[in-house]
Design a protein around this motif. Structure first.
Motif, mmCIF file in Angstrom:
data_model
loop_
_atom_site.group_PDB
_atom_site.id
_atom_site.type_symbol
_atom_site.label_atom_id
_atom_site.label_comp_id
_atom_site.label_asym_id
_atom_site.label_seq_id
_atom_site.Cartn_x
_atom_site.Cartn_y
_atom_site.Cartn_z
ATOM 1 N N LEU A 20 0.821 -1.212 0.000
ATOM 2 C CA LEU A 20 0.000 0.000 0.000
ATOM 3 C C LEU A 20 0.856 1.263 0.000
ATOM 4 N N ARG A 21 1.955 1.247 0.748
ATOM 5 C CA ARG A 21 2.849 2.408 0.786
ATOM 6 C C ARG A 21 3.421 2.675 -0.612
ATOM 7 N N SER A 22 3.837 1.621 -1.288
ATOM 8 C CA SER A 22 4.368 1.785 -2.646
ATOM 9 C C SER A 22 3.281 2.260 -3.602
ATOM 10 N N GLU A 23 2.064 1.733 -3.441
ATOM 11 C CA GLU A 23 0.971 2.134 -4.326
ATOM 12 C C GLU A 23 0.595 3.594 -4.115
ATOM 13 N N LEU A 24 0.712 4.076 -2.901
ATOM 14 C CA LEU A 24 0.424 5.485 -2.648
ATOM 15 C C LEU A 24 1.379 6.373 -3.441
ATOM 16 N N ARG A 25 2.659 6.004 -3.455
ATOM 17 C CA ARG A 25 3.630 6.769 -4.240
ATOM 18 C C ARG A 25 3.332 6.664 -5.734
ATOM 19 N N LEU A 26 3.042 5.445 -6.192
ATOM 20 C CA LEU A 26 2.776 5.236 -7.615
ATOM 21 C C LEU A 26 1.524 5.978 -8.067
ATOM 22 N N LEU A 27 0.470 5.904 -7.291
ATOM 23 C CA LEU A 27 -0.783 6.552 -7.681
ATOM 24 C C LEU A 27 -0.651 8.066 -7.674
ATOM 25 N N ASN A 28 0.054 8.622 -6.693
ATOM 26 C CA ASN A 28 0.296 10.067 -6.691
ATOM 27 C C ASN A 28 1.090 10.483 -7.920
ATOM 28 N N ARG A 29 2.059 9.663 -8.288
ATOM 29 C CA ARG A 29 2.850 9.950 -9.491
ATOM 30 C C ARG A 29 1.980 9.916 -10.741
ATOM 31 N N GLU A 30 1.170 8.848 -10.885
ATOM 32 C CA GLU A 30 0.339 8.700 -12.072
ATOM 33 C C GLU A 30 -0.751 9.769 -12.120
ATOM 34 N N ALA A 31 -1.332 10.082 -10.969
ATOM 35 C CA ALA A 31 -2.369 11.116 -10.934
ATOM 36 C C ALA A 31 -1.796 12.473 -11.313
ATOM 37 N N ALA A 32 -0.561 12.732 -10.879
ATOM 38 C CA ALA A 32 0.081 13.995 -11.243
ATOM 39 C C ALA A 32 0.301 14.067 -12.749
ATOM 40 N N LEU A 33 0.730 12.959 -13.347
ATOM 41 C CA LEU A 33 0.914 12.936 -14.802
ATOM 42 C C LEU A 33 -0.415 13.154 -15.524
ATOM 43 N N LEU A 34 -1.443 12.467 -15.071
ATOM 44 C CA LEU A 34 -2.745 12.607 -15.718
ATOM 45 C C LEU A 34 -3.315 14.006 -15.549
ATOM 46 N N GLY A 35 -3.046 14.613 -14.401
ATOM 47 C CA GLY A 35 -3.574 15.945 -14.146
ATOM 48 C C GLY A 35 -2.880 17.034 -14.935
ATOM 49 N N ARG A 36 -1.621 16.826 -15.308
ATOM 50 C CA ARG A 36 -0.844 17.862 -15.990
ATOM 51 C C ARG A 36 -0.722 17.652 -17.493
ATOM 52 N N VAL A 37 -0.735 16.388 -17.903
ATOM 53 C CA VAL A 37 -0.510 16.089 -19.318
ATOM 54 C C VAL A 37 -1.809 15.561 -19.900
ATOM 55 N N ARG A 38 -2.444 16.312 -20.757
ATOM 56 C CA ARG A 38 -3.729 15.908 -21.321
ATOM 57 C C ARG A 38 -3.563 15.121 -22.609
ATOM 58 N N ALA A 39 -2.433 15.249 -23.273
ATOM 59 C CA ALA A 39 -2.192 14.488 -24.504
ATOM 60 C C ALA A 39 -0.714 14.163 -24.566
ATOM 61 N N VAL A 40 -0.406 12.858 -24.668
ATOM 62 C CA VAL A 40 0.981 12.426 -24.741
ATOM 63 C C VAL A 40 1.146 11.489 -25.917
ATOM 64 N N PRO A 41 2.362 11.399 -26.527
ATOM 65 C CA PRO A 41 2.555 10.553 -27.706
ATOM 66 C C PRO A 41 2.671 9.073 -27.397
ATOM 67 N N VAL A 42 2.822 8.698 -26.113
ATOM 68 C CA VAL A 42 2.938 7.292 -25.750
ATOM 69 C C VAL A 42 2.065 7.054 -24.528
ATOM 70 N N PRO A 43 1.671 5.792 -24.284
ATOM 71 C CA PRO A 43 0.879 5.520 -23.079
ATOM 72 C C PRO A 43 1.597 5.970 -21.831
ATOM 73 N N LEU A 44 0.841 6.481 -20.857
ATOM 74 C CA LEU A 44 1.448 6.985 -19.629
ATOM 75 C C LEU A 44 2.246 5.914 -18.904
ATOM 76 N N ALA A 45 1.815 4.654 -18.997
ATOM 77 C CA ALA A 45 2.539 3.586 -18.306
ATOM 78 C C ALA A 45 3.974 3.477 -18.782
ATOM 79 N N GLU A 46 4.214 3.866 -20.070
ATOM 80 C CA GLU A 46 5.564 3.778 -20.604
ATOM 81 C C GLU A 46 6.465 4.880 -20.057
ATOM 82 N N LEU A 47 5.850 5.925 -19.487
ATOM 83 C CA LEU A 47 6.627 7.005 -18.915
ATOM 84 C C LEU A 47 6.949 6.757 -17.453
#
Length: 241
Positions: A207-234
């Motif tokens: 859960l501790r690791s997932e909290l870091r991962l989800l905050n990271r992914e949510a930040a990417l989704l919140g700031r980047v509305r269009a990317v040339p590759v899937p977010l998972a690859e970043l």
């Protein structure tokens, strides 16, 4: 003596409690299904799903009778058993099966000679106790961030068509261990991230690791509305600590 399991190498990570449907083409894995179906009633019909580190994946969409690519396979050490729940045999001998993740294990030895498919000696990895209070504190935080993450995913449309995020959001469990497995399997993470989560020492660490991962992914989704590759690859793999 260590228990021995049939081993099914895949390019994905299975978690306890999660459903994994498979379409079985290759003869060696047809033989595996026939072996499981023939087991006596009351015997667990399960095999080990292990993510591939390097090499070939079990070819599930080749022509019937095709052989596996001639290449070495390097597997991750930690996997999850898949319990056979439903089997449909097709007229040409292929199988559609539905499995559910059951229990984690560590591979201690792999045998590629005694059976048509891989088998392995395993060590079971039950969820250890001692961190329940911390897991109970972390679970609501992970649940809150995960709900925000799912809303952002739906808004961006950045999801696999096979994942119904609205349904997932409505059925999120409160049990910390079950939640940790669902988050790990559902979030758009790399195989390496998922493998680290599967191998986490306990629910609190996951859960501790997932909290870091989800905050990271949510930040990417919140700031980047269009990317040339899937977010998972970043995604940047999390540390083991």
């Amino acid at each position: 003596m260590s228990p021995r399991l049939p081993v099914f190498p895949l390019g994905t990570v299975l978690f306890p409690g999660l459903v994994l449907p498979l379409h079985i083409f290759e003869e060696r894995y047809r033989e595996l299904v026939r072996h499981l179906v023939a087991l006596p009633d009351g015997t667990p019909r399960e095999f080990g799903v292990v993510a591939i580190r390097r090499g070939w994946e079990a070819p599930l969409s080749t022509a019937p009778g095709a052989s596996a690519p001639a290449a070495d396979v390097s597997l991750h050490e930690v996997g999850c058993t898949a319990e056979l729940r439903q089997v449909t045999e097709l007229p040409d001998g292929r199988f559609d099966i539905v499995t559910v993740g059951r229990r984690r294990f560590r591979l201690t030895d792999v045998d590629s000679d005694s059976q048509p498919y891989l088998t392995g000696e395993v060590e079971w990895l039950p969820e250890p106790g001692g961190q329940e209070d911390l897991a109970d504190l972390l679970a609501p935080r992970v649940l809150s961030v995960f709900r925000r993450y799912l809303r952002l995913m739906r808004a961006d449309g950045d999801t696999d068509d096979t994942v119904d995020l609205a349904e997932v959001s409505e059925q999120l469990p409160e049990d910390p261990t079950v939640l940790s497995h669902l988050v790990a399997a559902t979030a758009a993470l790399t195989v390496e991230d998922r493998q680290r989560l599967l191998a986490a020492d306990d629910t609190a660490a996951r859960l501790r690791s997932e909290l870091r991962l989800l905050n990271r992914e949510a930040a990417l989704l919140g700031r980047v509305r269009a990317v040339p590759v899937p977010l998972a690859e970043l995604a940047v793999p999390i540390s083991a600590n």
